[in-house]
Write an enzyme that holds these catalytic residues in place. Sequence first.
Site, PDB file in Angstrom:
ATOM      1  N   CYS A  16       0.779  -1.082   0.317  1.00 23.14           N
ATOM      2  CA  CYS A  16       0.031   0.003  -0.189  1.00 23.14           C
ATOM      3  C   CYS A  16       0.871   1.102  -0.060  1.00 23.14           C
ATOM      4  CB  CYS A  16      -0.984   0.084   1.233  1.00 23.14           C
ATOM      5  SG  CYS A  16      -1.970  -1.167   1.295  1.00 23.14           S
ATOM      6  N   GLY A  42      -0.063   0.303  -5.089  1.00 22.67           N
ATOM      7  CA  GLY A  42      -1.583  -0.132  -4.917  1.00 22.67           C
ATOM      8  C   GLY A  42      -2.610   0.448  -5.725  1.00 22.67           C
ATOM      9  N   ASN A 117       0.216   1.208   6.069  1.00 21.81           N
ATOM     10  CA  ASN A 117       0.688   0.286   5.011  1.00 21.81           C
ATOM     11  C   ASN A 117       1.588  -1.006   5.885  1.00 21.81           C
ATOM     12  OD1 ASN A 117       3.974   0.666   3.514  1.00 21.81           O
ATOM     13  ND2 ASN A 117       2.474  -0.848   3.089  1.00 21.81           N
ATOM     14  N   GLY A 118       0.983  -2.043   5.550  1.00 24.70           N
ATOM     15  CA  GLY A 118       1.769  -3.177   6.541  1.00 24.70           C
ATOM     16  C   GLY A 118       0.783  -4.229   6.661  1.00 24.70           C
ATOM     17  N   TYR A 257      12.262  -4.232  -5.979  1.00 27.47           N
ATOM     18  CA  TYR A 257      10.968  -4.185  -6.902  1.00 27.47           C
ATOM     19  C   TYR A 257      10.000  -3.161  -6.416  1.00 27.47           C
ATOM     20  CZ  TYR A 257       6.749  -5.419  -9.152  1.00 27.47           C
ATOM     21  OH  TYR A 257       5.435  -5.146  -9.904  1.00 27.47           O
ATOM     22  N   SER A 298      10.377  -3.290 -14.570  1.00 30.34           N
ATOM     23  CA  SER A 298      11.021  -3.441 -13.266  1.00 30.34           C
ATOM     24  C   SER A 298      12.569  -3.890 -13.227  1.00 30.34           C
ATOM     25  CB  SER A 298      10.281  -4.295 -12.376  1.00 30.34           C
ATOM     26  OG  SER A 298      10.119  -5.489 -12.962  1.00 30.34           O
ATOM     27  N   ASP A 360      15.103  -9.999 -15.189  1.00 28.37           N
ATOM     28  CA  ASP A 360      13.987  -9.619 -14.498  1.00 28.37           C
ATOM     29  C   ASP A 360      14.346  -9.475 -13.036  1.00 28.37           C
ATOM     30  OD1 ASP A 360      11.375  -8.997 -14.289  1.00 28.37           O
ATOM     31  OD2 ASP A 360      10.454 -10.774 -14.729  1.00 28.37           O
ATOM     32  N   ASP A 361      13.313  -9.010 -12.096  1.00 26.28           N
ATOM     33  CA  ASP A 361      13.520  -8.706 -10.729  1.00 26.28           C
ATOM     34  C   ASP A 361      13.029  -9.950 -10.065  1.00 26.28           C
ATOM     35  OD1 ASP A 361      10.548  -8.487  -9.552  1.00 26.28           O
ATOM     36  OD2 ASP A 361      10.588  -7.537 -11.562  1.00 26.28           O
ATOM     37  N   CYS A 397       5.168 -13.817   2.260  1.00 22.33           N
ATOM     38  CA  CYS A 397       5.274 -12.777   3.358  1.00 22.33           C
ATOM     39  C   CYS A 397       4.111 -12.639   3.851  1.00 22.33           C
ATOM     40  CB  CYS A 397       5.763 -11.419   2.335  1.00 22.33           C
ATOM     41  SG  CYS A 397       5.776  -9.986   3.138  1.00 22.33           S
ATOM     42  N   CYS A 453      14.650  -7.443   6.366  1.00 20.37           N
ATOM     43  CA  CYS A 453      13.734  -8.608   6.514  1.00 20.37           C
ATOM     44  C   CYS A 453      13.963  -9.283   5.136  1.00 20.37           C
ATOM     45  CB  CYS A 453      12.282  -8.005   6.626  1.00 20.37           C
ATOM     46  SG  CYS A 453      11.185  -9.366   6.468  1.00 20.37           S
ATOM     47  N   CYS A 456      11.035 -13.473   2.563  1.00 23.12           N
ATOM     48  CA  CYS A 456      10.618 -14.218   1.280  1.00 23.12           C
ATOM     49  C   CYS A 456      11.633 -14.959   0.617  1.00 23.12           C
ATOM     50  CB  CYS A 456      10.004 -13.127   0.299  1.00 23.12           C
ATOM     51  SG  CYS A 456      11.270 -11.728  -0.128  1.00 23.12           S
TER      52      CYS A 456
END
Length: 485
Positions: A16, A42, A117-118, A257, A298, A360-361, A397, A453, A456
């Site tokens: 977001c 978003g 956001n989160g 990204y 990206s 690609d990312d 995630c 963090c 992922c």
Amino acid sequence: MLTTHPFDDDKLREECGIFGVAGAEDAAAMTALGLHALQHRGQEAAGITSFDGEHFHTHRALGRVAGNFDNPQTMEPLKGSMAIGHVRYSTTGETALRNVQPLYADLASGGFSVAHNGNISNAVKLRRELVREGSIFQSTSDTETIIHLVATSQYRSLIDRFIDALKKVEGAYSLICMTSEGMIACRDPLGIRPLVIGRLGDSYIFASETVALDVVGAEYIRSVEPGELVVVTGGVLRSHHPFVKMAPRPCIFEHVYFSRPDSIVDGSSVYTVRKAIGAELASENPVEADLVIPVPDSGTPAAIGYAQASGLPFELGIIRSHYVGRTFIQPSDGVRHLGVKLKHNANKPLVDGKKVVLIDDSIVRGTTSSKIVEMMREAGAAEVHMRIASPPTMHSCFYGVDTPEREKLLAAQRSVEEMRQYIRADSLAFLSIEGLYRAVGEAERDDSNPSYCDACFTGCYPTRLTDLEERESPDQFSLLAERVG
């Protein structure tokens, strides 16, 4: 039939974006501009709440900022010198107007509006307890849990009640809240989700990314520190640190990204970091080829870095249409496999007969990668080598990014060689986790205490995942507990 674009789900969805301004004329208009700059975070819904000194005014709508906040009929009622806004991609809660933020409530202390956001990783447990105690929820969003925790806190001042509420939540959050007294901005103690501070004249601005400051002409001051709570009242900014200090763990995928390349994240240029990622990728995974081609958009900065480090020419071998939204008219399932060409098309004269390196990312499900490889072959490429500017995405995630269930992540189910066969590339290689850390300026990754963090990629979650743990079997819980660190 109106349907979701079939390849939109082959990226990790941005979480977001939030924006707030305190002490500016036409605060809502400025907020709309800021949300435009954050639209990539978003696209499902957007909302703005303003305060004119007496009343709060809100407009929320499904869809993008353009079309919802670019006409006088919408903007004229959003009066006041203070406003907050939100662009949303749902990670919790259905896509419905009742979940569109900012959320607003009348508390005993007055009006309270919040943009988040989160993701609160113990929201289900907290919600269950609050409902049992009599709370009545109006949405399915985890953000509303914060409002109820503030409302039911026994502390006297709003700030103390807000801090009390946040001490009960787990997970990741960057919040901008608005009351009749002023604005509050805060970031979780690990700083997982981003939030920055800007200044324009006498007004203070908060945003998920610095590009939102740029678009309104504000000066970037600094990031909100992990665990910091910033209060703006009467044009004065005050900083509080109410939480136990912890080693920060900001999301490393912001550099890969999520953030726009023209943003500054944690003091670093995203564009510069992505070029460094490409250079690391070239060093780790060289290949004899004729051209380096980004999968737009990206993959572009990493492809530039890869080309410069490898000495191979950088070319736009894939052209992207910027006029395809997240939905389109699809007359039959028989043309579904052609959907990728609405967004990407091969530059055939350039590709024909060449050995190409595609950058690609990430690879999520692998559907887009396989179609892009196929497109290159149809355009006459002699060889197609895929290089990914991040480690394999092997874990979901739970901090505000919509990722598929783990069984739908290609890297969680297949080896790199099996993935290569699936996308039908001549070779496939990923950036190592060590290479990613070098690209962001870390000499190495401290396995016992990583500075980002990176769950992922590694499965090392920095917080408890209470709601997930309560859903899992004992054996799965034990395995998860070993990964949380």
